[in-house]
Design a protein around this motif. Sequence first.
Motif, PDB file in Angstrom:
ATOM      1  N   ASP A   7     -20.855  43.858  11.807  1.00  0.00           N
ATOM      2  CA  ASP A   7     -21.743  43.534  10.688  1.00  0.00           C
ATOM      3  C   ASP A   7     -21.025  43.721   9.356  1.00  0.00           C
ATOM      4  OD1 ASP A   7     -23.756  42.982  12.483  1.00  0.00           O
ATOM      5  OD2 ASP A   7     -24.766  44.928  12.244  1.00  0.00           O
ATOM      6  N   HIS A   8     -20.256  44.787   9.252  1.00  0.00           N
ATOM      7  CA  HIS A   8     -19.481  45.041   8.029  1.00  0.00           C
ATOM      8  C   HIS A   8     -18.483  43.913   7.781  1.00  0.00           C
ATOM      9  CE1 HIS A   8     -16.529  46.880   5.319  1.00  0.00           C
ATOM     10  NE2 HIS A   8     -15.626  46.558   6.221  1.00  0.00           N
ATOM     11  N   ALA A   9     -17.775  43.518   8.824  1.00  0.00           N
ATOM     12  CA  ALA A   9     -16.774  42.459   8.680  1.00  0.00           C
ATOM     13  C   ALA A   9     -17.430  41.127   8.331  1.00  0.00           C
ATOM     14  CB  ALA A   9     -15.967  42.328   9.974  1.00  0.00           C
ATOM     15  N   THR A  10     -18.594  40.863   8.920  1.00  0.00           N
ATOM     16  CA  THR A  10     -19.310  39.611   8.642  1.00  0.00           C
ATOM     17  C   THR A  10     -19.745  39.551   7.188  1.00  0.00           C
ATOM     18  OG1 THR A  10     -20.097  39.531  10.934  1.00  0.00           O
ATOM     19  CG2 THR A  10     -21.273  38.179   9.322  1.00  0.00           C
ATOM     20  N   ARG A  11     -20.279  40.657   6.665  1.00  0.00           N
ATOM     21  CA  ARG A  11     -20.687  40.698   5.256  1.00  0.00           C
ATOM     22  C   ARG A  11     -19.489  40.526   4.337  1.00  0.00           C
ATOM     23  NH1 ARG A  11     -23.725  45.068   7.161  1.00  0.00           N
ATOM     24  NH2 ARG A  11     -22.237  46.526   6.243  1.00  0.00           N
ATOM     25  N   THR A  12     -18.377  41.148   4.701  1.00  0.00           N
ATOM     26  CA  THR A  12     -17.174  41.058   3.877  1.00  0.00           C
ATOM     27  C   THR A  12     -16.706  39.611   3.773  1.00  0.00           C
ATOM     28  OG1 THR A  12     -16.506  43.285   4.550  1.00  0.00           O
ATOM     29  CG2 THR A  12     -14.806  41.875   3.602  1.00  0.00           C
ATOM     30  N   MET A  13     -16.696  38.899   4.893  1.00  0.00           N
ATOM     31  CA  MET A  13     -16.289  37.499   4.887  1.00  0.00           C
ATOM     32  C   MET A  13     -17.254  36.654   4.065  1.00  0.00           C
ATOM     33  SD  MET A  13     -14.274  34.989   5.972  1.00  0.00           S
ATOM     34  CE  MET A  13     -13.414  35.373   7.517  1.00  0.00           C
ATOM     35  N   ALA A  14     -18.543  36.864   4.243  1.00  0.00           N
ATOM     36  CA  ALA A  14     -19.549  36.055   3.558  1.00  0.00           C
ATOM     37  C   ALA A  14     -19.441  36.195   2.046  1.00  0.00           C
ATOM     38  CB  ALA A  14     -20.945  36.451   4.027  1.00  0.00           C
ATOM     39  N   VAL A  15     -19.124  37.413   1.579  1.00  0.00           N
ATOM     40  CA  VAL A  15     -19.008  37.656   0.140  1.00  0.00           C
ATOM     41  C   VAL A  15     -17.634  37.273  -0.376  1.00  0.00           C
ATOM     42  CG1 VAL A  15     -19.003  39.447  -1.647  1.00  0.00           C
ATOM     43  CG2 VAL A  15     -20.740  39.489   0.149  1.00  0.00           C
ATOM     44  N   GLY A  16     -16.597  37.580   0.402  1.00  0.00           N
ATOM     45  CA  GLY A  16     -15.229  37.455  -0.090  1.00  0.00           C
ATOM     46  C   GLY A  16     -14.616  36.080   0.004  1.00  0.00           C
ATOM     47  N   SER A  17     -15.043  35.259   0.960  1.00  0.00           N
ATOM     48  CA  SER A  17     -14.422  33.945   1.112  1.00  0.00           C
ATOM     49  C   SER A  17     -15.422  32.950   1.686  1.00  0.00           C
ATOM     50  CB  SER A  17     -13.189  34.018   2.016  1.00  0.00           C
ATOM     51  OG  SER A  17     -12.598  32.745   2.166  1.00  0.00           O
ATOM     52  N   ALA A  23     -15.637  27.913   8.092  1.00  0.00           N
ATOM     53  CA  ALA A  23     -14.747  27.601   9.206  1.00  0.00           C
ATOM     54  C   ALA A  23     -14.834  28.655  10.301  1.00  0.00           C
ATOM     55  CB  ALA A  23     -13.314  27.480   8.696  1.00  0.00           C
ATOM     56  N   ALA A  24     -14.949  29.918   9.910  1.00  0.00           N
ATOM     57  CA  ALA A  24     -14.939  31.010  10.893  1.00  0.00           C
ATOM     58  C   ALA A  24     -16.108  30.937  11.862  1.00  0.00           C
ATOM     59  CB  ALA A  24     -14.935  32.356  10.173  1.00  0.00           C
ATOM     60  N   LYS A  25     -17.200  30.317  11.444  1.00  0.00           N
ATOM     61  CA  LYS A  25     -18.365  30.186  12.331  1.00  0.00           C
ATOM     62  C   LYS A  25     -18.073  29.289  13.537  1.00  0.00           C
ATOM     63  CE  LYS A  25     -22.058  30.997   8.939  1.00  0.00           C
ATOM     64  NZ  LYS A  25     -21.236  31.512   7.829  1.00  0.00           N
ATOM     65  N   PHE A  27     -15.324  29.449  15.458  1.00  0.00           N
ATOM     66  CA  PHE A  27     -14.581  30.155  16.498  1.00  0.00           C
ATOM     67  C   PHE A  27     -15.522  30.540  17.637  1.00  0.00           C
ATOM     68  CE2 PHE A  27     -11.742  31.638  12.884  1.00  0.00           C
ATOM     69  CZ  PHE A  27     -10.621  30.944  13.306  1.00  0.00           C
ATOM     70  N   ASP A  28     -14.967  30.696  18.835  1.00  0.00           N
ATOM     71  CA  ASP A  28     -15.741  31.320  19.902  1.00  0.00           C
ATOM     72  C   ASP A  28     -16.019  32.766  19.499  1.00  0.00           C
ATOM     73  OD1 ASP A  28     -13.733  33.273  21.394  1.00  0.00           O
ATOM     74  OD2 ASP A  28     -12.626  31.444  20.941  1.00  0.00           O
ATOM     75  N   ALA A  29     -17.008  33.398  20.122  1.00  0.00           N
ATOM     76  CA  ALA A  29     -17.497  34.708  19.690  1.00  0.00           C
ATOM     77  C   ALA A  29     -16.390  35.761  19.629  1.00  0.00           C
ATOM     78  CB  ALA A  29     -18.616  35.172  20.604  1.00  0.00           C
ATOM     79  N   GLU A  30     -15.543  35.797  20.633  1.00  0.00           N
ATOM     80  CA  GLU A  30     -14.502  36.824  20.680  1.00  0.00           C
ATOM     81  C   GLU A  30     -13.462  36.613  19.578  1.00  0.00           C
ATOM     82  OE1 GLU A  30     -11.237  38.699  23.847  1.00  0.00           O
ATOM     83  OE2 GLU A  30     -12.782  37.297  24.538  1.00  0.00           O
ATOM     84  N   THR A  31     -13.039  35.363  19.389  1.00  0.00           N
ATOM     85  CA  THR A  31     -12.055  35.074  18.351  1.00  0.00           C
ATOM     86  C   THR A  31     -12.658  35.303  16.974  1.00  0.00           C
ATOM     87  OG1 THR A  31     -10.996  33.421  19.766  1.00  0.00           O
ATOM     88  CG2 THR A  31     -10.493  33.334  17.410  1.00  0.00           C
ATOM     89  N   ARG A  32     -13.908  34.905  16.802  1.00  0.00           N
ATOM     90  CA  ARG A  32     -14.578  35.109  15.524  1.00  0.00           C
ATOM     91  C   ARG A  32     -14.628  36.586  15.171  1.00  0.00           C
ATOM     92  NH1 ARG A  32     -18.140  33.606  11.578  1.00  0.00           N
ATOM     93  NH2 ARG A  32     -19.946  34.937  11.246  1.00  0.00           N
ATOM     94  N   ARG A  33     -14.958  37.427  16.144  1.00  0.00           N
ATOM     95  CA  ARG A  33     -15.017  38.863  15.880  1.00  0.00           C
ATOM     96  C   ARG A  33     -13.675  39.372  15.358  1.00  0.00           C
ATOM     97  NH1 ARG A  33     -17.620  43.648  17.329  1.00  0.00           N
ATOM     98  NH2 ARG A  33     -16.198  45.423  17.584  1.00  0.00           N
ATOM     99  N   SER A  34     -12.602  39.013  16.046  1.00  0.00           N
ATOM    100  CA  SER A  34     -11.282  39.500  15.650  1.00  0.00           C
ATOM    101  C   SER A  34     -10.857  38.928  14.305  1.00  0.00           C
ATOM    102  CB  SER A  34     -10.248  39.152  16.726  1.00  0.00           C
ATOM    103  OG  SER A  34     -10.467  39.905  17.902  1.00  0.00           O
ATOM    104  N   ALA A  35     -11.164  37.636  14.065  1.00  0.00           N
ATOM    105  CA  ALA A  35     -10.802  37.023  12.785  1.00  0.00           C
ATOM    106  C   ALA A  35     -11.544  37.699  11.632  1.00  0.00           C
ATOM    107  CB  ALA A  35     -11.113  35.528  12.811  1.00  0.00           C
ATOM    108  N   LEU A  36     -12.829  38.000  11.840  1.00  0.00           N
ATOM    109  CA  LEU A  36     -13.609  38.682  10.812  1.00  0.00           C
ATOM    110  C   LEU A  36     -13.067  40.082  10.553  1.00  0.00           C
ATOM    111  CD1 LEU A  36     -17.248  37.668  11.827  1.00  0.00           C
ATOM    112  CD2 LEU A  36     -15.984  36.880   9.830  1.00  0.00           C
ATOM    113  N   ALA A 241      -8.824  25.400  16.844  1.00  0.00           N
ATOM    114  CA  ALA A 241      -8.242  24.268  16.121  1.00  0.00           C
ATOM    115  C   ALA A 241      -9.279  23.638  15.197  1.00  0.00           C
ATOM    116  CB  ALA A 241      -7.702  23.230  17.106  1.00  0.00           C
ATOM    117  N   TRP A 242     -10.521  23.530  15.665  1.00  0.00           N
ATOM    118  CA  TRP A 242     -11.588  22.961  14.844  1.00  0.00           C
ATOM    119  C   TRP A 242     -11.841  23.835  13.605  1.00  0.00           C
ATOM    120  CZ3 TRP A 242     -17.416  22.388  16.545  1.00  0.00           C
ATOM    121  CH2 TRP A 242     -18.076  21.575  15.618  1.00  0.00           C
ATOM    122  N   ALA A 243     -11.874  25.148  13.819  1.00  0.00           N
ATOM    123  CA  ALA A 243     -12.090  26.072  12.702  1.00  0.00           C
ATOM    124  C   ALA A 243     -10.966  25.969  11.675  1.00  0.00           C
ATOM    125  CB  ALA A 243     -12.200  27.502  13.224  1.00  0.00           C
TER     126      ALA A 243
END
Length: 308
Positions: A7-17, A23-25, A27-36, A241-243
Amino acid sequence: MNQPLLDHATRTMAVGSKSFDTAAKLFDAETRRSALMLYAWCRHCDDVIDDQALGFTTGAASTTDAQTRLAGLEAQTRQAYAGEPMQVPAFAAFQEVAFKHAIAPRRAFEHLEGFAMDVREEHYATFEDTLRYCYHVAGVVGLMMAQVMGVRDEHVLDRACDLGLAFQLTNIARDIVEDAHTGRCYLPASWLAQEGLTVETLSDPALRPRVARLAGRLVNEAEPYYASAKAGLAGLPLRSAWAIATAHGVYRRIGLKVQRAGAHAWDKRQSTSRSEKLALLAKASALTLSSRVATPEPRPSGLWQRPA
């Protein structure tokens, strides 16, 4: 799963970039988590150096100088790699990502070197020097993000680095005037001299046509790096690749907007609208599918090469 950390990482992304958040949305769930998680750490380090930690630190940043804050980031990075419990959410997130995806300490410290360059108030005599800065603050992030997506092929990693360089060149062009107000300039001194500009005069509204020419040069210089990065899509899993193709389109569009706006580029912060993002998302889908069957072009030999 540590949901509060995500949740912290998701908020940081939403505010910061907002540009990369779209694009990050994809990603598959596991990759999205790590990218965030990785982004949260990068954003945190940037904020700490600028004394704008947005409430995610212990509060010490506001009472210490930049060199001390940098030393603190370096120490916490070493602690994260040593497996020590991390109290700062961004470092707990980074620790998880670094261990899960075998991100070498070298990469993390290469990124921190970009902040060190800001702390040292380095000047950039040539475009090569500017690219070296771009590597540390963005190219190496591209490398780490690619590892999160499972990339290990060095040729594909080169393309990921190229995308980071292109992103940062776009950022520099967009933020020339804003950076100048804080005394920062990432433009080559040789370019400034050709336009009769200095760091002090970059923010002078009367000189915006000259500044616009420099921004246009940066956007042009970014183009071969965007082209090279596009050829790396074939080396990524389909959703990744799509992201990345979407992020590629969004950032490149921002650069083109800066270039087209000319002297008015800094009347407001250049960005892409929701409708533009959706159109670029659809375009990225087609680009991703075509990358599955196209033969990637060789990487041009004249591009800046990341350290071995």
